[in-house]
Write an enzyme that holds these catalytic residues in place. Structure first.
Site, PDB file in Angstrom:
ATOM      1  CB  SER A 262      39.353  49.869  55.688  1.00 58.51           C
ATOM      2  OG  SER A 262      40.439  50.578  56.219  1.00 58.51           O
ATOM      3  CG  HIS A 288      37.552  46.709  58.840  1.00 56.00           C
ATOM      4  ND1 HIS A 288      37.329  47.047  60.158  1.00 56.00           N
ATOM      5  CD2 HIS A 288      38.359  47.679  58.333  1.00 56.00           C
ATOM      6  CE1 HIS A 288      37.942  48.181  60.433  1.00 56.00           C
ATOM      7  NE2 HIS A 288      38.583  48.590  59.350  1.00 56.00           N
TER       8      HIS A 288
END
Length: 467
Positions: A262, A288
């Protein structure tokens, strides 16, 4: 013998010439090549070997000479530096054989390419998929080269650059760097370049894409740009193949692997790529956690704030994090706190808070900060909910009662939120991370604390160690 052997002699040192190349050189009747390269092969030639050397840009003439000598019955060796099949003489020899309709036997002996030698000197940068691009536009239109550069950048290939620069070709390497940054390669991507790899005046440089200065490169230099996973360790470039990721996944670190993937995705989608490492690390954590790329505009990070706070923790100077609400404490990784000998505390549950709040006519979070400052005036203070708590800390700093090691200002809401964040900015000697405007939250405050606690993983872009 009517044979042409095209030999790659490696980058220049005798240790990098293969035994097969030495044997071919030792049995040759004639050797044809660029004159600069003969210094590397003469010790292996027979005394009666004919040496035919020519200058730069005389490749076709050398090939024609090789065929003439071979058609006279000689065993001819054509030399190229590195590997003869990589930007070397081998393709030209095969093309000319077809053009001439010659029945001369042609064989190619591989050599150690300059990019392989440079890679070995730099560590292990070519550990995963890579490509090699020449910036010479003598025989390839620049439009084609630029398409290949863009493809390498978007494809996240480790990229080796041949012919990066010459007296006339001075701007192309700057353009390549610009394209890589435009296509999302982080400014922190490791870059290594080696001048005269394997030769007496060899010089090795390791830097980042953001700091890379093309003016330091010349035509004798090979440049290697890492991919999104390449990292530096002990001044060596390492591009992981994935073995350890597979092992970690089997051992239950799936969450960390997902988090790492990610982060790498977020890094490629940022609108700019010249952030300092500490700013980038905090920003990646904030995005995130929120999936909100507005954080790129809203997150203010004082210069070296993350780096300074992590050093204080690593040096044992900073032991405590104080939060405005318990939800921030809940989000701070317990494994990181234990590993670093830290403590995260919220005073809202202290029995004195309610009494003080009622007596002083202040909020419970204000009261909690007053009590915390009495015990820990030099803590790292993290706010993810209550602007009144942040404002209280500002008042205590001005009175000389608090000396925070740092401040994370991320209260959320509509009343006094913006003002509280403006109030903290004048404290220029205190490292601060601020989420501007109305946005914030306990989750953001906690993740920014985590970013500081695991800053030693930032260079490798591998978050989540303490998940």
């Amino acid at each position: 013998m009517r044979k042409i052997t095209v030999v790659g002699i490696g980058p220049g040192s005798k240790e990098d010439i293969t035994p097969a190349a030495m044997q071919a050189l030792g049995t040759a009747d004639a050797v044809v090549g660029y004159k600069y390269y003969f210094q590397f092969v003469k010790p292996y030639l027979r005394p009666d070997c004919l040496c035919v050397d020519t200058g730069m840009k005389k490749e076709r003439e050398r090939a024609e000479q090789a065929f003439k000598l071979s058609e006279e019955g000689k065993h001819v060796v054509v030399i190229s530096s590195g590997d003869a099949g990589i930007y070397g003489m081998a393709p030209l020899i095969y093309e000319m054989r077809e053009e001439r309709g010659s029945d001369v036997e042609v064989e190619t002996l591989p050599g150690i390419s300059a990019f392989q030698k440079a890679a070995a000197l730099l560590g292990a940068p070519m550990g995963h998929d890579f490509c090699v691009i020449s910036l010479s536009d003598l025989m390839t239109p620049w439009e084609v080269i630029e398409r290949r550069i863009r493809a390498a950048a978007t494809g996240d290939f480790v990229t080796a650059i041949y012919n990066p620069k010459s007296n006339e070709r001075y701007w192309q390497l700057y353009r390549l760097r610009e394209i890589f940054l435009q296509e999302g390669r982080s400014s922190l991507t490791p870059v290594g370049y080696v001048r005269q790899a394997g030769r007496a005046d060899q010089h090795i440089t390791v830097t980042t894409l953001g700091d890379f200065n093309p003016d330091e490169v010349d035509m004798f230099t090979v440049v290697i740009i890492g991919n999104s996973q390449t990292y530096l360790r002990d001044n060596k470039m390492i591009t992981p193949r994935g073995y350890y990721a597979a092992i970690n996944e089997s051992q239950g670190s799936i969450g960390r692997n997902i988090m790492t993937a990610s982060f790498r995705t977020i890094a490629t989608e940022l609108s700019q790529h010249d952030y300092s490492l500490g700013h980038l690390w905090a920003l990646l954590h904030a995005i995130h956690t929120t999936a909100d790329f507005d954080m790129e505009k809203l997150l203010h990070v004082d210069p070296m704030a993350v780096e300074t706070l992590f050093k204080k923790i690593a040096d044992g100077e900073l032991k405590t994090i104080i939060t405005d609400v318990t939800m921030v404490v809940s989000g701070i990784r317990k494994g990181a706190l234990t590993r670093l000998g830290m403590e995260a505390k919220c005073y809202l549950t202290d029995e004195r808070v309610a009494e003080m709040a009622a007596k002083e006519n202040i909020t419970r979070t204000q009261a909690g900060i007053r009590l915390a400052v009495e015990d820990h005036p030099d803590a790292l203070f993290a706010f993810g909910n209550a602007p009144t708590a942040l404002m209280e800390l500002c008042h205590l700093i001005r009175k000389g009662k608090a000396r925070p090691a740092g401040i994370i200002a991320a209260p959320v809401g509509f009343v006094h939120v913006k003002e509280s964040k403006h109030m903290v900015k004048p404290f220029t000697t205190i490292p601060k991370i601020i989420v501007e405007g109305r946005k914030g939250g306990s989750n953001i405050a906690a993740t920014l604390c985590n970013a500081i606690l695991c800053f030693d993983d930032a260079q490798q872009l591998q978050p989540g160690r303490d998940l």
